[in-house]
Design a protein around this motif. Structure first.
Motif, short mmCIF file in Angstrom:
data_model
loop_
_atom_site.label_atom_id
_atom_site.label_comp_id
_atom_site.label_asym_id
_atom_site.label_seq_id
_atom_site.Cartn_x
_atom_site.Cartn_y
_atom_site.Cartn_z
N PRO A 42 -13.79 48.75 99.13
CA PRO A 42 -13.30 47.39 99.31
C PRO A 42 -13.79 46.78 100.63
N VAL A 43 -14.10 45.50 100.59
CA VAL A 43 -14.60 44.80 101.78
C VAL A 43 -13.72 45.08 103.00
N GLY A 44 -12.41 45.01 102.81
CA GLY A 44 -11.48 45.09 103.93
C GLY A 44 -11.35 46.45 104.57
N LEU A 45 -11.94 47.49 103.99
CA LEU A 45 -11.86 48.83 104.59
C LEU A 45 -13.12 49.22 105.35
N HIS A 46 -14.19 48.45 105.25
CA HIS A 46 -15.44 48.85 105.89
C HIS A 46 -15.31 48.99 107.40
N VAL A 47 -14.73 47.99 108.04
CA VAL A 47 -14.64 48.06 109.50
C VAL A 47 -13.66 49.15 109.92
N ALA A 48 -12.61 49.37 109.13
CA ALA A 48 -11.66 50.45 109.44
C ALA A 48 -12.37 51.80 109.43
N VAL A 49 -13.24 52.01 108.46
CA VAL A 49 -13.98 53.27 108.37
C VAL A 49 -15.04 53.37 109.46
N VAL B 103 -19.71 45.44 110.87
CA VAL B 103 -19.54 45.76 112.28
C VAL B 103 -19.70 47.26 112.50
N THR B 104 -20.34 47.65 113.60
CA THR B 104 -20.59 49.06 113.88
C THR B 104 -19.88 49.52 115.15
N ALA B 105 -19.65 50.82 115.24
CA ALA B 105 -19.06 51.40 116.44
C ALA B 105 -19.99 51.22 117.64
N ALA B 106 -21.30 51.30 117.44
CA ALA B 106 -22.24 51.15 118.55
C ALA B 106 -22.07 49.80 119.23
N PRO C 195 -16.13 40.53 116.51
CA PRO C 195 -15.01 41.07 117.27
C PRO C 195 -15.04 40.58 118.72
N ALA C 196 -13.84 40.52 119.31
CA ALA C 196 -13.72 40.08 120.69
C ALA C 196 -12.74 40.99 121.42
N LEU C 197 -13.02 41.22 122.70
CA LEU C 197 -12.19 42.08 123.52
C LEU C 197 -11.53 41.24 124.62
#
Length: 210
Positions: A34-41, A108-111, A138-140
């Motif tokens: 699902p689209v909504g789980l990609h960034v979570a993973v 979005v990637t962890a890098a 994303p923003a910090l």
């Protein structure tokens, strides 16, 4: 640099999907998930202080990916209300910063997130993502920005703050967000991912989605 282990990840997964007539956009399949789980993973192995998903009604199981779930019961208040809910919890935990990500941005990637943390150099830092032209999530936001974020009632104040902050540039394709079925089809074409069915996780109490 802000310490990742003192940063709270806030995943905004609440919204009406008003431009997505075929159901909640976060539950649509993309690359077998699902689209909504990609960034979570994608960010699953990053040692955040805490992970918070602000949701309102999908069946996605964010708890299985290490998130605590907070419900936004006032969708009419807009995204700023979801932000305020997450930031208030981060402040309670004594976080030094929050990383705000959108669940409808599946590339979005962890890098990229690590590069954003490297760019945050003060207690009032604001660091946003950019494709080289436009700042976006994303923003910090470091801890001295928390009270401002919790007081937001619309999105424009946050936009002004993001535009004035530091911007970490990454590939345009990484910052694609899914607002319409056409957006999703363009992304599938880009990565050669034809639509097909995906096994859905069983819904769990307290999970939801943008």
């Amino acid at each position: 640099m802000i310490d990742l282990e003192k940063t709270v990840l806030i995943l905004l997964a609440a919204g009406r999907s008003s431009r997505f007539p075929n159901g909640n956009k976060l539950e649509q399949e993309f690359l077998g998930r699902p689209v909504g789980l990609h960034v979570a993973v994608a960010l699953e192995d990053m040692p955040f202080l805490d992970r918070i998903a602000v949701v309102d009604g999908s069946t996605l199981d964010y708890g299985a990916h290490g998130f605590r779930v907070i419900h936004n019961d006032d969708q009419a208040a807009g995204m700023s209300h979801s932000v305020g809910l997450g930031v208030a919890e981060a402040k309670r935990l004594g976080a030094e910063a929050v990383l705000i990500a959108l669940a409808d941005m599946p590339r979005v990637t962890a890098a990229h997130i690590y590069r954003m943390l490297d760019a945050a150099d003060s207690a009032d830092a604001v660091v946003a993502s950019s494709d080289g032209a436009h700042p976006r999530p994303p923003a910090l936001f470091a801890r001295e920005r928390f009270d401002f974020l919790m007081a937001l009632e619309g999105d424009e104040g946050a936009r002004r703050m993001v535009r004035a902050g530091r911007h970490v540039v990454t590939a345009r394709a990484e910052l694609v967000d899914i607002d319409t079925p056409e957006d999703l089809e363009r992304l599938r074409t880009l990565v050669h991912s034809p639509p097909h069915s995906v096994a859905r996780p069983s819904p769990t109490i307290g999970d939801a989605g943008v």
